[in-house]
Design a protein around this motif. Structure first.
Motif, PDB file in Angstrom:
ATOM      1  N   GLU A   1      64.428  80.303  30.646  1.00 48.39           N
ATOM      2  CA  GLU A   1      65.033  79.190  31.381  1.00 48.39           C
ATOM      3  C   GLU A   1      63.998  78.112  31.692  1.00 48.39           C
ATOM      4  O   GLU A   1      64.275  76.914  31.595  1.00 48.39           O
ATOM      5  CB  GLU A   1      65.668  79.706  32.674  1.00 48.39           C
ATOM      6  CG  GLU A   1      66.919  80.535  32.469  1.00 48.39           C
ATOM      7  CD  GLU A   1      68.009  79.755  31.749  1.00 48.39           C
ATOM      8  OE1 GLU A   1      68.252  78.585  32.127  1.00 48.39           O
ATOM      9  OE2 GLU A   1      68.608  80.306  30.807  1.00 48.39           O
ATOM     10  N   GLU A   2      62.816  78.540  32.075  1.00 45.19           N
ATOM     11  CA  GLU A   2      61.773  77.570  32.428  1.00 45.19           C
ATOM     12  C   GLU A   2      61.244  76.846  31.196  1.00 45.19           C
ATOM     13  O   GLU A   2      60.851  75.678  31.273  1.00 45.19           O
ATOM     14  CB  GLU A   2      60.661  78.291  33.198  1.00 45.19           C
ATOM     15  CG  GLU A   2      61.122  78.663  34.604  1.00 45.19           C
ATOM     16  CD  GLU A   2      60.362  79.802  35.254  1.00 45.19           C
ATOM     17  OE1 GLU A   2      60.759  80.233  36.363  1.00 45.19           O
ATOM     18  OE2 GLU A   2      59.367  80.269  34.656  1.00 45.19           O
ATOM     19  N   HIS A   3      61.276  77.526  30.051  1.00 48.25           N
ATOM     20  CA  HIS A   3      60.861  76.839  28.824  1.00 48.25           C
ATOM     21  C   HIS A   3      61.829  75.715  28.467  1.00 48.25           C
ATOM     22  O   HIS A   3      61.406  74.680  27.935  1.00 48.25           O
ATOM     23  CB  HIS A   3      60.766  77.814  27.649  1.00 48.25           C
ATOM     24  CG  HIS A   3      60.607  77.105  26.339  1.00 48.25           C
ATOM     25  ND1 HIS A   3      59.477  76.373  26.015  1.00 48.25           N
ATOM     26  CD2 HIS A   3      61.463  76.949  25.285  1.00 48.25           C
ATOM     27  CE1 HIS A   3      59.630  75.829  24.832  1.00 48.25           C
ATOM     28  NE2 HIS A   3      60.824  76.155  24.370  1.00 48.25           N
ATOM     29  N   ILE A   4      63.098  75.890  28.742  1.00 50.35           N
ATOM     30  CA  ILE A   4      64.068  74.821  28.466  1.00 50.35           C
ATOM     31  C   ILE A   4      63.656  73.547  29.194  1.00 50.35           C
ATOM     32  O   ILE A   4      63.727  72.435  28.641  1.00 50.35           O
ATOM     33  CB  ILE A   4      65.487  75.263  28.881  1.00 50.35           C
ATOM     34  CG1 ILE A   4      65.973  76.398  27.971  1.00 50.35           C
ATOM     35  CG2 ILE A   4      66.459  74.084  28.835  1.00 50.35           C
ATOM     36  CD1 ILE A   4      67.280  77.034  28.424  1.00 50.35           C
ATOM     37  N   GLN A   5      63.196  73.699  30.444  1.00 52.08           N
ATOM     38  CA  GLN A   5      62.727  72.541  31.205  1.00 52.08           C
ATOM     39  C   GLN A   5      61.412  72.009  30.629  1.00 52.08           C
ATOM     40  O   GLN A   5      61.230  70.795  30.475  1.00 52.08           O
ATOM     41  CB  GLN A   5      62.527  72.930  32.676  1.00 52.08           C
ATOM     42  CG  GLN A   5      63.760  73.491  33.361  1.00 52.08           C
ATOM     43  CD  GLN A   5      64.903  72.497  33.390  1.00 52.08           C
ATOM     44  OE1 GLN A   5      64.702  71.312  33.643  1.00 52.08           O
ATOM     45  NE2 GLN A   5      66.112  72.981  33.120  1.00 52.08           N
ATOM     46  N   ALA A   6      60.507  72.917  30.299  1.00 45.86           N
ATOM     47  CA  ALA A   6      59.205  72.497  29.767  1.00 45.86           C
ATOM     48  C   ALA A   6      59.357  71.792  28.425  1.00 45.86           C
ATOM     49  O   ALA A   6      58.618  70.841  28.126  1.00 45.86           O
ATOM     50  CB  ALA A   6      58.289  73.710  29.622  1.00 45.86           C
ATOM     51  N   ALA A   7      60.322  72.237  27.619  1.00 45.18           N
ATOM     52  CA  ALA A   7      60.501  71.660  26.287  1.00 45.18           C
ATOM     53  C   ALA A   7      60.840  70.174  26.359  1.00 45.18           C
ATOM     54  O   ALA A   7      60.488  69.404  25.452  1.00 45.18           O
ATOM     55  CB  ALA A   7      61.597  72.414  25.533  1.00 45.18           C
ATOM     56  N   ARG A   8      61.513  69.762  27.424  1.00 44.48           N
ATOM     57  CA  ARG A   8      61.834  68.337  27.575  1.00 44.48           C
ATOM     58  C   ARG A   8      60.554  67.517  27.736  1.00 44.48           C
ATOM     59  O   ARG A   8      60.463  66.382  27.266  1.00 44.48           O
ATOM     60  CB  ARG A   8      62.762  68.137  28.769  1.00 44.48           C
ATOM     61  CG  ARG A   8      64.121  68.831  28.617  1.00 44.48           C
ATOM     62  CD  ARG A   8      65.092  68.414  29.711  1.00 44.48           C
ATOM     63  NE  ARG A   8      66.390  69.051  29.516  1.00 44.48           N
ATOM     64  CZ  ARG A   8      66.828  70.078  30.232  1.00 44.48           C
ATOM     65  NH1 ARG A   8      66.074  70.577  31.196  1.00 44.48           N
ATOM     66  NH2 ARG A   8      68.017  70.605  29.996  1.00 44.48           N
ATOM     67  N   HIS A   9      59.581  68.090  28.409  1.00 47.13           N
ATOM     68  CA  HIS A   9      58.295  67.402  28.553  1.00 47.13           C
ATOM     69  C   HIS A   9      57.503  67.458  27.250  1.00 47.13           C
ATOM     70  O   HIS A   9      56.848  66.478  26.876  1.00 47.13           O
ATOM     71  CB  HIS A   9      57.490  68.039  29.687  1.00 47.13           C
ATOM     72  CG  HIS A   9      58.118  67.869  31.037  1.00 47.13           C
ATOM     73  ND1 HIS A   9      58.151  66.660  31.700  1.00 47.13           N
ATOM     74  CD2 HIS A   9      58.745  68.763  31.845  1.00 47.13           C
ATOM     75  CE1 HIS A   9      58.765  66.812  32.863  1.00 47.13           C
ATOM     76  NE2 HIS A   9      59.132  68.080  32.975  1.00 47.13           N
ATOM     77  N   HIS A  10      57.546  68.598  26.558  1.00 45.32           N
ATOM     78  CA  HIS A  10      56.851  68.697  25.273  1.00 45.32           C
ATOM     79  C   HIS A  10      57.364  67.635  24.302  1.00 45.32           C
ATOM     80  O   HIS A  10      56.585  67.037  23.552  1.00 45.32           O
ATOM     81  CB  HIS A  10      57.061  70.082  24.656  1.00 45.32           C
ATOM     82  CG  HIS A  10      56.396  71.182  25.417  1.00 45.32           C
ATOM     83  ND1 HIS A  10      56.799  72.498  25.337  1.00 45.32           N
ATOM     84  CD2 HIS A  10      55.354  71.170  26.284  1.00 45.32           C
ATOM     85  CE1 HIS A  10      56.037  73.241  26.114  1.00 45.32           C
ATOM     86  NE2 HIS A  10      55.161  72.460  26.697  1.00 45.32           N
ATOM     87  N   ALA A  11      58.674  67.414  24.326  1.00 44.99           N
ATOM     88  CA  ALA A  11      59.261  66.432  23.412  1.00 44.99           C
ATOM     89  C   ALA A  11      58.672  65.044  23.631  1.00 44.99           C
ATOM     90  O   ALA A  11      58.561  64.247  22.693  1.00 44.99           O
ATOM     91  CB  ALA A  11      60.778  66.387  23.590  1.00 44.99           C
TER      92      ALA A  11
ATOM     93  N   PHE B   1      53.745  62.523  23.277  1.00 43.50           N
ATOM     94  CA  PHE B   1      53.029  61.322  22.859  1.00 43.50           C
ATOM     95  C   PHE B   1      53.447  60.081  23.653  1.00 43.50           C
ATOM     96  O   PHE B   1      52.908  58.998  23.436  1.00 43.50           O
ATOM     97  CB  PHE B   1      53.224  61.075  21.361  1.00 43.50           C
ATOM     98  CG  PHE B   1      52.510  62.079  20.494  1.00 43.50           C
ATOM     99  CD1 PHE B   1      51.128  62.165  20.485  1.00 43.50           C
ATOM    100  CD2 PHE B   1      53.230  62.957  19.692  1.00 43.50           C
ATOM    101  CE1 PHE B   1      50.463  63.091  19.692  1.00 43.50           C
ATOM    102  CE2 PHE B   1      52.580  63.884  18.888  1.00 43.50           C
ATOM    103  CZ  PHE B   1      51.196  63.957  18.891  1.00 43.50           C
ATOM    104  N   HIS B   2      54.402  60.250  24.567  1.00 48.32           N
ATOM    105  CA  HIS B   2      54.854  59.127  25.393  1.00 48.32           C
ATOM    106  C   HIS B   2      54.398  59.251  26.842  1.00 48.32           C
ATOM    107  O   HIS B   2      54.603  58.325  27.626  1.00 48.32           O
ATOM    108  CB  HIS B   2      56.388  59.040  25.377  1.00 48.32           C
ATOM    109  CG  HIS B   2      56.985  58.991  24.007  1.00 48.32           C
ATOM    110  ND1 HIS B   2      57.017  57.846  23.244  1.00 48.32           N
ATOM    111  CD2 HIS B   2      57.568  59.957  23.253  1.00 48.32           C
ATOM    112  CE1 HIS B   2      57.596  58.107  22.086  1.00 48.32           C
ATOM    113  NE2 HIS B   2      57.938  59.379  22.066  1.00 48.32           N
ATOM    114  N   ILE B   3      53.826  60.394  27.215  1.00 51.06           N
ATOM    115  CA  ILE B   3      53.540  60.649  28.631  1.00 51.06           C
ATOM    116  C   ILE B   3      52.550  59.636  29.192  1.00 51.06           C
ATOM    117  O   ILE B   3      52.764  59.067  30.270  1.00 51.06           O
ATOM    118  CB  ILE B   3      53.043  62.098  28.825  1.00 51.06           C
ATOM    119  CG1 ILE B   3      54.232  63.065  28.684  1.00 51.06           C
ATOM    120  CG2 ILE B   3      52.379  62.280  30.189  1.00 51.06           C
ATOM    121  CD1 ILE B   3      53.864  64.531  28.760  1.00 51.06           C
TER     122      ILE B   3
END
Length: 331
Positions: free
Chosen positions: A208-218, A221-223
């Motif tokens: 479940e927590e990876h689902i949230q983290a994956a949005r940041h991983h995506a 290059f924009h962070i």
């Protein structure tokens, strides 16, 4: 000058090979660091190749092959972790020019040509067929008698299967959007098969927590450079505080550190202290502890999330950013 380029080329040929920079099957390696390594080394090696061309010297074939290999692996890593990738924004090359490098690599390596195809056009796959799966590798970290096998299917989804000694490989029916999601599910099932472990709840939380983290991983290059870095940092920090699993805390700590670096970068670009930028962000009072914590996290991102070749310039930038508190532990 030529001697310097020759020495740099020799160093990169030894230290910038993709297999030294990225570990596709180990989800415990920070995504940010591996992406930064691939992007940074591609840029550095390409610059050396360009310098040789500009000096009318004969192109170093080994160095050119390394450049092309790094291009392919940068593309593969972005698909592997579902990261938004614009070749021009990340490498300065147009998409067709960047893909020329990737294709030159796959023309020399048939396995990587197959990998590129399954991740993109799927000329060799049964498109939209979830039952047609290309094996990508096995889990190097599993323990026990049951082997975890990974693959990509006709939907470009990530899959895993289990194989017990003397039995055929059995693919799990679920398609995952990225490798880490597949890996976490695989390890949860493997844990259940091998040990009937009571820690299955830990794996459920991690997924479940990876689902949230994956949005940041995506958005990797924009962070840095994105709008509202303070608000994004605060949201990531709040998500981190709610993580229950060890993997979730690992992933979100790296994300929060990256967000902190983005805040410090924004302060540097705008000529503001960290306290001033934080106060502008939400208008709430800002304490020295808050600012010092952010700056420590920004430094942690440089240490654990960036290419060592770029760390000196990042540290110098961070050291120029004032905290805004005269008695703070920072500047």
């Amino acid at each position: 000058m030529r001697e310097t380029r020759t020495a740099l080329a020799a160093w990169h040929l030894q230290h910038s090979r993709p297999e030294c920079l990225v570990s596709y099957f180990d989800p415990w390696q920070p995504v940010a660091r591996q992406l930064d390594l691939l992007a940074s080394r591609f840029g550095a090696v390409k610059a050396l190749c360009d310098a040789e061309r500009d000096s009318l010297a004969t192109e170093d074939d080994a160095l050119a092959q390394l450049r092309d290999s790094l291009a392919f692996h940068l593309l593969r890593a972005c698909v592997w972790w579902q990261v938004d990738f614009s070749p021009r924004a990340v490498t300065g090359l147009s998409a067709p020019k960047f893909m020329e490098h990737a294709h030159r690599h796959t023309a020399r390596h048939v396995d990587d040509e197959t990998m590129l195809d399954v991740m993109t056009w799927q000329h060799y796959m049964h498109r939209a067929d979830s039952g047609h799966i290309m094996v990508t590798g096995t889990d190097p970290l599993y323990r026990g008698n049951t082997t975890i096998v990974y693959g990509i299917d006709g939907h470009r989804g990530f899959r895993f299967g289990m194989q017990r000694p003397g039995q055929p490989l059995a693919w799990n029916d679920i398609t995952h959007p990225d490798f880490i999601a597949a890996s976490l599910n695989a390890r949860a099932l493997h844990c259940l098969i091998e040990t009937e472990c009571a820690a299955i709840g830990e794996w459920d939380q991690a997924r479940e927590e990876h689902i949230q983290a994956a949005r940041h991983h995506a958005r990797h290059f924009h962070i840095v450079g994105q709008a509202d870095p303070v608000a994004r940092y605060a949201r990531a920090l709040e998500q981190f505080s709610r993580c229950q699993s060890r993997f979730g805390r690992f992933a979100f700590e790296n994300i929060v550190n990256h967000m902190a670096f983005a805040v410090a970068h924004a302060a540097h670009e705008q000529g503001l202290s960290l306290a001033e930028l934080l106060h502008q962000g939400d208008g709430h009072p800002v304490s020295p502890n808050m600012v010092d914590s952010l700056k420590r996290r920004a430094h942690a991102h440089v240490t654990t999330g960036t290419d060592p070749l770029r760390q000196a310039q990042y540290v110098a930038m961070l050291n120029r950013v004032e905290t805004g508190f005269a008695l703070s532990g920072g500047q």
